[in-house]
Design an enzyme around this catalytic site. Sequence first.
Site, short mmCIF file in Angstrom:
data_model
loop_
_atom_site.label_atom_id
_atom_site.label_comp_id
_atom_site.label_asym_id
_atom_site.label_seq_id
_atom_site.Cartn_x
_atom_site.Cartn_y
_atom_site.Cartn_z
N GLU A 74 -1.22 -8.78 4.97
CA GLU A 74 -1.03 -8.77 6.51
C GLU A 74 -2.34 -8.57 7.15
OE1 GLU A 74 -0.20 -6.28 4.98
OE2 GLU A 74 -1.01 -4.51 5.94
N HIS A 126 -3.44 -5.89 0.89
CA HIS A 126 -3.01 -5.90 2.25
C HIS A 126 -2.76 -7.53 2.53
CE1 HIS A 126 -2.40 -1.64 3.82
NE2 HIS A 126 -3.61 -1.44 2.94
N CYS A 131 0.89 -1.17 -0.07
CA CYS A 131 -0.04 0.06 0.06
C CYS A 131 0.86 1.11 -0.20
CB CYS A 131 -0.99 -0.09 1.17
SG CYS A 131 -2.23 0.83 1.13
#
Lengths: 221, 77
Positions: free
Chosen positions: A197, A195, A87
């Site tokens: 994560e 993302h 990002c």
Amino acid sequence: MRAAVIQFPGSNCDRDMAVAIRQIMGAETSLVWHREISLPDNLDLIAIPGGFSYGDYLRSGAMAARSPVMQAVVAAAHRGVPVLGVCNGFQILTEAGLLPGALMRNSGIRFVCRTVRLTVENSQSIFTSQYDSGESIAIPVAHHDGNYFADAETLDRIEGEGRIAFRYAEPVNGSSRDIAGILNDSGNVLGMMPHPERMIEDVHGGSDGRRLFEGLIRQIA
Amino acid sequence: MKTRVFVTLKNGVLDPQGKAIHHAIESLGFSGVHDVRAGRLIEIEHEPGLSTSDLETMCSKLLANMVIENFEIEQAA
């Protein structure tokens, strides 16, 4: 295994990234402040997290890319240390010249915050070895400036060299050729807007991001 | 001494913000506007001795992203 997550003023995915790296990879993970001029020794992974570094002043990622720690990150990337930018991290890597192109305002003007379908384009990289080529995965995005732009010649080159790691499988932000993530020419730097994560256990709504970190363990070990 | 730097998007680079501004102008009732492109103006106060080449380097290294933008330097009075 040792990893560093870089923190800028305005980073907000730094802790999530550190949790993912620690839990999935078992790596000793340091958070490194942007004013540092050096990184811990013998790093196996550097992660540039998401957020709004420097309030997105000037351009997203522009100020962070010129902060002191980035010189050490660029040097490490040139030595072959794996670097993952997610990002705002992707924006910073393009601004720092480690990845080609630029991330522009989403074509629909709006901030896009939802889980999107991606297609894995390259399953041969150190980041994507645990996915299948052509596989469809679900990963969240949350960005205002994710509209990937590069000139046609650059796009042809990265596409021809298999450097598109992920593509959007649905309209998201107007990115050239639906690019969601790209690799550098030596394959040790990945920038992606989605993302991984944020998608590492079922309570997140899915765990498709997990295999990116699992793949890195195998490649690094 | 003051210098103005104008940063604009290169031709061919889509400008969603300019497009939104264009729509807003039309929704205010103005007609006859063909296109709007948004850029950025940066004013720099500096010593008279600062060279043009230093200013250009500032622009290409930081103020403009040369992948998508051009810059113009104007010495202000």
